[in-house]
Design an enzyme around this catalytic site. Structure first.
Site, PDB file in Angstrom:
ATOM      1  CE  LYS A  52      -3.677  -2.302   2.581  1.00 37.16           C
ATOM      2  NZ  LYS A  52      -4.190  -2.607   3.911  1.00 37.16           N
ATOM      3  CD  GLN A  96      -3.362  -4.428   7.046  1.00 40.51           C
ATOM      4  OE1 GLN A  96      -3.606  -3.387   6.433  1.00 40.51           O
ATOM      5  NE2 GLN A  96      -3.501  -5.612   6.494  1.00 40.51           N
ATOM      6  CG  ASP A 119      -9.879  -0.225   5.755  1.00 39.50           C
ATOM      7  OD1 ASP A 119      -9.648  -0.614   4.597  1.00 39.50           O
ATOM      8  OD2 ASP A 119      -9.129  -0.461   6.722  1.00 39.50           O
TER       9      ASP A 119
END
Ligand SMILES: NC(=O)C1=CN([C@@H]2O[C@H](COP(=O)(O)OP(=O)(O)OC[C@H]3O[C@@H](n4cnc5c(N)ncnc54)[C@H](OP(=O)(O)O)[C@@H]3O)[C@@H](O)[C@H]2O)C=CC1
Ligand SMILES: Nc1nc(=O)c2c([nH]1)NC[C@@H]1CN(c3ccc(C(=O)N[C@@H](CCC(=O)O)C(=O)O)cc3)C=[N+]21
Length: 288
Positions: A52, A96, A119
């Site tokens: 990422k 994460q 997200d």
């Protein structure tokens, strides 16, 4: 033989668009910023986070990776989320997953400013998606990327049958909501589902996100179906493979995503797209 949906190429095209949007923002002195928080030392998570970061830098997005020890307290982690909530150079915040045991993931996600929730995991954004509210809000990147891939097939989805296998907050549930919002008739399967094969054989669009290597065999698939394999699994030789037995499925499906090179690259490209979306929305520069 099915059409093999080239997630890598579709991701590349999406990244090119994102890069152009970043360049346009740069002319106005605006740099989209993404903060990725990683707690503990899960090796798989470390690889994703590195990918990422690399992609963000390549596209001109400011990327901050905050690596924290597994021993961090809930209060300390919440404090760090707050600093990014208040940092005007950061438009997207991602924690994460999974978090080490002892940390309350739901509470951390709920602490993220919903306008920076890249997200799409914040309950407010999940609720907006479920309600199919109009307007701008982030949604989970993996299913959004899958919708982008489906869009490239130019197939009508309205009124057709979708089956989603898996009901996680990251993939299955938001995927089902997006397919429903696209006017499909959606069924969600999970471990308690009986006669799974009978169900999957009804699917015009079959999305599989279970983490079970080759759960779906060739004859579990309706002829001509669109098959989306989200799984990132290891076969007996330790090779990366999916939740679908690709070699058997490719003879039955109308279109299918490979692993690797399918859903995975789209997830990262969509994360970049959504970081720029959040930046534009915060600047009220319109959207796409
Ligand atoms: N390519 C990408 O970008 C991404 C890939 N992934 C991959 O996708 C897969 C799924 O991830 P995630 O959703 O996070 O996983 P979770 O483990 O959170 O959820 C798995 C889901 O699959 C269901 N399930 C498990 N076994 C079966 C079975 N035998 N029959 C029917 N349903 C079953 C579970 O049901 P129940 O709820 O009843 O337990 C659960 O809902 C993994 O391989 C993961 O690595 C994940 C995210 C992004
Ligand atoms: N808060 C949060 N957001 C996430 O989006 C998130 C997460 N946590 N936790 C883990 C999962 C998993 N995930 C993937 C991203 C890219 C690939 C990817 O790029 N896959 C490549 C191959 C990579 C390889 O070779 O290992 C491919 O499929 O071609 C896969 C999986 C994002 N996740």
């Amino acid at each position: 033989m099915a059409i093999i949906i080239d997630g890598k190429q579709i991701a590349k095209d999406l990244n090119t668009q994102t890069q152009q949007r970043v360049a346009t923002l740069a002319q106005q002195g605006i740099v989209p910023g993404l903060a990725v928080i990683i707690v503990g030392d899960d090796p798989a998570s470390a690889i994703y986070v590195r990918n990422k970061h690399r992609k963000a830098v390549k596209l001109g997005i400011k990327s901050v990776v905050r690596e924290l020890p597994a021993t961090i307290s809930q209060a300390e982690l919440l404090e760090i989320v707050q600093t990014y909530n208040h940092d005007d150079s950061i438009h997207g915040i991602l924690v994460q997953s999974p978090l080490p045991v002892g940390l309350d993931e739901q509470a951390i996600v709920a602490a993220i400013d919903p306008a920076k929730d890249v997200d799409g995991f914040h309950p407010l954004n999940v609720g907006r998606l479920l309600a199919n509210l109009p307007g701008h809000y982030p949604v989970s990147c993996t299913p959004r990327g899958i919708m982008t891939m489906l869009g490239t097939l130019n197939e009508h989805l309205r009124g057709k049958q979708a089956v989603v296998v898996g009901r996680s907050m990251i993939v299955g549930r938001p995927m089902a909501a997006m397919l429903l919002n696209a006017d499909m008739t959606v069924t969600i399967a999970h471990v308690h589902t009986k006669h799974l094969s009978d169900l999957t054989r009804t699917a015009d669009v079959l999305v599989v996100a279970t983490g079970v290597t080759h759960l779906i065999k060739g004859n579990d698939i309706k002829r001509g179906a669109i098959v989306i394999d989200v799984g990132m699994d290891r076969d007996e030789n330790g090779k990366l493979t999916g939740d679908v037995d690709f070699d058997a499925a490719v003879d039955r499906a109308g279109a299918i995503t490979p692993v690797p090179g399918g859903v995975g690259p789209m997830t990262i490209a969509t994360l970049m797209q959504q970081t720029v979306d959040l930046c534009e929305w915060s600047e009220q520069l319109g959207s796409n």
